[in-house]
Design a protein around this motif. Structure first.
Motif, mmCIF file in Angstrom:
data_model
loop_
_atom_site.group_PDB
_atom_site.id
_atom_site.type_symbol
_atom_site.label_atom_id
_atom_site.label_comp_id
_atom_site.label_asym_id
_atom_site.label_seq_id
_atom_site.Cartn_x
_atom_site.Cartn_y
_atom_site.Cartn_z
ATOM 1 N N GLU A 238 4.852 -9.212 -1.720
ATOM 2 C CA GLU A 238 4.610 -10.484 -1.051
ATOM 3 C C GLU A 238 3.946 -10.241 0.296
ATOM 4 N N ALA A 239 4.532 -9.250 0.983
ATOM 5 C CA ALA A 239 3.920 -8.909 2.274
ATOM 6 C C ALA A 239 2.494 -8.459 2.068
ATOM 7 N N ALA A 240 2.323 -7.688 0.975
ATOM 8 C CA ALA A 240 0.993 -7.144 0.719
ATOM 9 C C ALA A 240 0.017 -8.257 0.383
ATOM 10 N N LYS A 241 0.578 -9.294 -0.325
ATOM 11 C CA LYS A 241 -0.303 -10.405 -0.689
ATOM 12 C C LYS A 241 -0.853 -11.058 0.578
ATOM 13 N N GLN A 242 0.119 -11.269 1.506
ATOM 14 C CA GLN A 242 -0.328 -11.858 2.756
ATOM 15 C C GLN A 242 -1.310 -10.934 3.453
ATOM 16 N N ARG A 243 -0.915 -9.652 3.426
ATOM 17 C CA ARG A 243 -1.796 -8.685 4.086
ATOM 18 C C ARG A 243 -3.153 -8.687 3.410
ATOM 19 N N LEU A 244 -3.101 -8.875 2.065
ATOM 20 C CA LEU A 244 -4.336 -8.842 1.303
ATOM 21 C C LEU A 244 -5.251 -9.975 1.717
ATOM 22 N N LEU A 247 -6.531 -9.127 4.763
ATOM 23 C CA LEU A 247 -7.429 -8.006 4.533
ATOM 24 C C LEU A 247 -8.746 -8.478 3.926
ATOM 25 N N SER A 248 -8.637 -9.508 3.019
ATOM 26 C CA SER A 248 -9.870 -9.980 2.403
ATOM 27 C C SER A 248 -10.771 -10.602 3.458
ATOM 28 N N HIS A 249 -10.090 -11.354 4.367
ATOM 29 C CA HIS A 249 -10.883 -11.882 5.476
ATOM 30 C C HIS A 249 -11.506 -10.740 6.249
ATOM 31 N N GLU A 250 -10.629 -9.778 6.457
ATOM 32 C CA GLU A 250 -11.093 -8.601 7.215
ATOM 33 C C GLU A 250 -12.262 -7.943 6.499
ATOM 34 N N VAL A 251 -12.103 -7.885 5.139
ATOM 35 C CA VAL A 251 -13.155 -7.239 4.349
ATOM 36 C C VAL A 251 -14.450 -8.031 4.449
ATOM 37 N N GLU A 252 -14.283 -9.377 4.354
ATOM 38 C CA GLU A 252 -15.476 -10.196 4.510
ATOM 39 C C GLU A 252 -16.120 -9.940 5.860
#
Lengths: 536, 205
Positions: A238-244, A247-252
């Motif tokens: 769950e934490a990872a999902k949020q992090r993801l 992270l996806s924003h970060e990746v963008e």
């Protein structure tokens, strides 16, 4: 039913299976050992029987000879050696075997002993003994056959039993092995593979793992650990999902940044190229600059001299202007004085005009008075004439009177004369006064003109003064400026010198810059090719 | 071969005993009978195989005597166990289905039939003597000529019985492995509050 320490762990289960399989194996081994012992016995028995048969057969020729010599009367005499051969063979059988065979062999040995004693002495007895021996030998042969048959039967039974035991024990062992494999596959392999799978798809198999986790063996431990791990994992997920998401924003963002970075790199590369060109150009320009700066330096020195001279001249001009100013001030003062004098003169002229008027009036009045005096003198003359006539008439009495009248008449004449003189004097005064009035009028005009001129002079002087002051001020300013200019020119000269040095530095720097730009371009090219290679 | 206790069903008497003694406790007598049966079966199996292998001789005779005496003892023990079980109204403790109840039944039947076959065989053969000077009563006419078939079927059935024993061990281990701790039976394990999904596993030993 199980003891408390028994948890049916894999180790304990393996021990159980091992014990069971070991028991079966042990039984198989024991059966084999027993079988081999038994087979040894059987072979020994068979060998003994076969040996006994052999011994009988070997003694056959001796026995035949014995038979021929004893049973037929024409035959050769019985030999002791033959009897001994037969006896030895039978004794051998008796020694080899037990039971009925042994007993019969022993009896045969006894009979043979008896026969050997009877041979030569008691032919009839020997023949009897031989007959009994024959019967005994037959019995012995039969017993041997029976014994052989019995051993063979027991051997067959043993082989049958051993085969049955081996078959059944092997079947049991196989069944046990299959069961162990099946069960351990169910209890060990499947849970492990299941858990390994469950690590991939957690939610679907969670209940199943929960069931596994209540087991007490190693799989249970593993399942509990896995379950705990999965719970942690879920939380982490769950934490990872949020992090993801972050992270996806970060990746963008990173992607954008990367694109920007690529554009930046390309721009840097182009800039580096341009920079190289510029550096080259700058290098040339700074060389020229150095050349120019020399001439600029000379000109700046010349300009410094010129400005110095200009400054001196401006100072002279300033001083002259101050003198002019002073003179103008004096002129203004003089003009002021002139104006004042003119004003005073005007006042005087006005007063003189007034006085002239008064004089004219006084001359008029005097002229009137003179007229009156003339009139008086005329009348007095008339009166004196009258008084002379009267004194003449009055005779001697009137003579004193006639003298006074003559005197009065003289006086009247003189008065008339005097008044005439006065009148002429007055007339000339009048003329003079009128001339004076006329000239005063001209004078007034002149004074006015003088005054105006003086005023305009004063005004001009003031203006001149003001402008000369301003000129002075501006001149002094100019002088200051010129000095400033001189200073600045000197500074410029110094600056030009600095500049020249700077230009040299710039030349070096631009050369360096060119090298650096080339390196930068190489680095950027390398980085870009590296990035592209990595992307590819 | 086990003497299990079920908390469900009709084993009310022994269930209370079991509850008093703890979640996985059986009456001592049941345990004793179970493990005595197990030991006797093993001894009988080994002695039977070995005596058959040896065949004859004094060692074989000793083993025969031991086998017959032990067999008679096991027969009595099994009869006693069944009587005890019926009296205590015990039913199968192990999970229902999966052939376990059937395995239990077949095991009990084999434990009765196999000794009786041996008994009939020795009666026919005429070797009813036991150790310590005891003699079995004849349950088969002596010399009827069926001893070989009787004893052969005895031997084959013994191996079948051993297969059942192995199966029984496997099922018992499986039940023990998969039920986890503190469970009386599968029925109890089906109860939702016992289906512990909490991380602490309070029932875990």
């Amino acid at each position: 039913m199980f003891p408390k320490s028994f948890k049916a762990t894999v180790g304990q289960r393996l021990a159980v299976w091992g014990a069971l399989l070991g028991l079966v194996a042990l039984l198989l081994a024991a059966a084999d050992v027993v079988s081999s012992i038994r087979l040894t016995q059987f072979s020994r028995d068979l060998v003994a029987y076969a040996g006994a048969g052999d011994a009988l057969a070997q003694a056959d020729s001796a026995y035949q000879r014995l038979n021929a010599s004893l049973l037929s009367d024409s035959g050769p005499p019985a030999e002791k050696a033959d009897i001994e051969v037969v006896e030895r063979s039978v004794a051998d059988i008796a020694m080899r075997l037990h039971g009925s065979v042994h007993a019969r062999a022993q009896e045969a040995v006894d009979l043979l002993g008896e026969l050997s004693r009877q041979v030569g002495s008691d032919h009839i007895g020997a023949r009897e003994s031989l007959k009994r021996l024959a019967a005994k030998r037959n019995e012995l042969r039969i017993a041997l056959n029976e014994g052989m048959t019995e051993v063979s039967g027991r051997l067959a039974l043993h082989v049958d039993n051993a085969w049955q035991n081996k078959l059944l024990l092997s079947l049991l062992g196989m069944f046990l092995v299959i069961l162990v494999i099946t069960l351990e596959y169910r209890w060990l392999v499947r849970p492990i593979t299941g858990m390994a799978r469950a690590l991939g798809s957690v939610e679907r198999d969670r209940a199943w793992i929960g069931k596994l986790a209540i087991r007490r063996d190693e799989i249970g431990m593993l399942a509990r650990a896995l379950l705990a791990h999965l719970r942690g994992e879920q939380a982490q997920q769950e934490a990872a999902k949020q992090r993801l998401e972050v992270l996806s924003h970060e990746v963008e963002r990173r992607d954008r940044l990367q694109l920007q970075g690529q554009a930046f790199q390309q721009r840097i590369a182009s800039i580096a190229t341009v920079l190289e060109q510029h550096a080259a150009r700058m290098s040339g320009a700074s060389g020229e600059l150095a050349r120019f700066s020399g001439s600029v330096d000379e000109r700046a020195a010349a300009a410094a001299g010129s400005t110095q001279r200009a400054s001196t001249h401006v100072d002279d001009v300033s001083r002259s202007l101050i003198d002019i100013s002073r003179l103008l001030t004096t002129t203004a003062g003089e003009a002021q004085g002139t104006t004042e004098v003119a004003t005073a003169a005007k006042v005087l002229v006005e007063e003189a005009t007034a006085d002239t008027v008064v004089l004219c009036e006084a001359v008029g009045a005097i002229s009137e008075i003179i007229k009156i005096i003339g009139t008086v003198a005329n009348q007095t003359n008339l009166l004196a004439l009258n008084a002379t006539i009267e004194a003449a008439r009055a005779g001697e009495s009137g003579r004193g009177f006639a003298v006074v009248a003559a005197e009065v008449k003289q006086l009247a004449n003189r008065s008339a004369e005097a008044t005439d003189q006065v009148r002429s004097g007055l007339d000339s005064i009048n003329v003079a006064a009128q001339r004076i009035t006329m000239r005063v009028g001209a004078l007034v005009t002149s004074v006015n003109q003088v005054e105006r001129a003086a005023d305009s002079i004063a005004d001009l002087a003031r203006k001149q003064d003001a402008s000369s002051r301003s000129i002075s001020e501006s001149t002094s300013k100019t002088a200051g400026d010129v000095r400033l200019v001189a200073d600045q020119v000197e500074q410029v000269a110094g600056m030009v010198e600095d500049w020249r040095r700077t230009a040299e530095t710039v030349t070096h720097a631009s050369a360096d810059l060119g090298r650096q730009a080339a390196e930068l371009r190489q680095a950027v090219d390398g980085f870009m090719s590296e990035t592209q290679r990595m992307r590819a | 071969m086990t003497m299990p206790i079920s908390p469900s069903g009709d084993g009310l008497v022994m269930r209370s005993t079991a509850h008093r003694a703890g979640p996985r406790s059986f009456p001592f007598l049941a345990k004793l009978l179970h493990w005595m049966t197990a030991v006797l079966v093993l001894v009988l199996f080994c002695s039977g195989v070995l005596m058959k292998q040896i065949g004859d001789g004094p060692m074989a005779d000793t083993l025969y005597a031991l086998h017959k005496t032990t067999g008679a003892g096991l027969f009595g023990l099994v009869l006693f166990r069944m009587a005890y079980r019926v009296l205590a109204r015990l039913t199968g403790h192990w999970r229902e289905g999966g052939g376990d109840r059937a395995v239990h039944g077949v095991l009990y039947a084999a434990l009765i039939i196999v000794p009786m076959l041996g008994w009939a065989g020795v009666s026919d053969f005429g070797a009813r003597e036991l150790a310590l000077g005891l003699t079995l009563p004849a349950i088969w006419p002596e010399g009827a000529g069926y001893s070989e078939q009787l004893l052969k079927s005895h031997a084959w059935l013994v191996f079948a019985l051993m297969g059942l024993v192995v199966l029984h061990i496997g099922i018992a281990l499986g039940d023990y492995v998969q039920r986890g701790a503190g469970r009386h039976s599968r029925a109890a394990a089906k109860m939702p509050q016992r289906e512990s999904s909490s991380p602490s596993f309070p029932n875990m030993p």
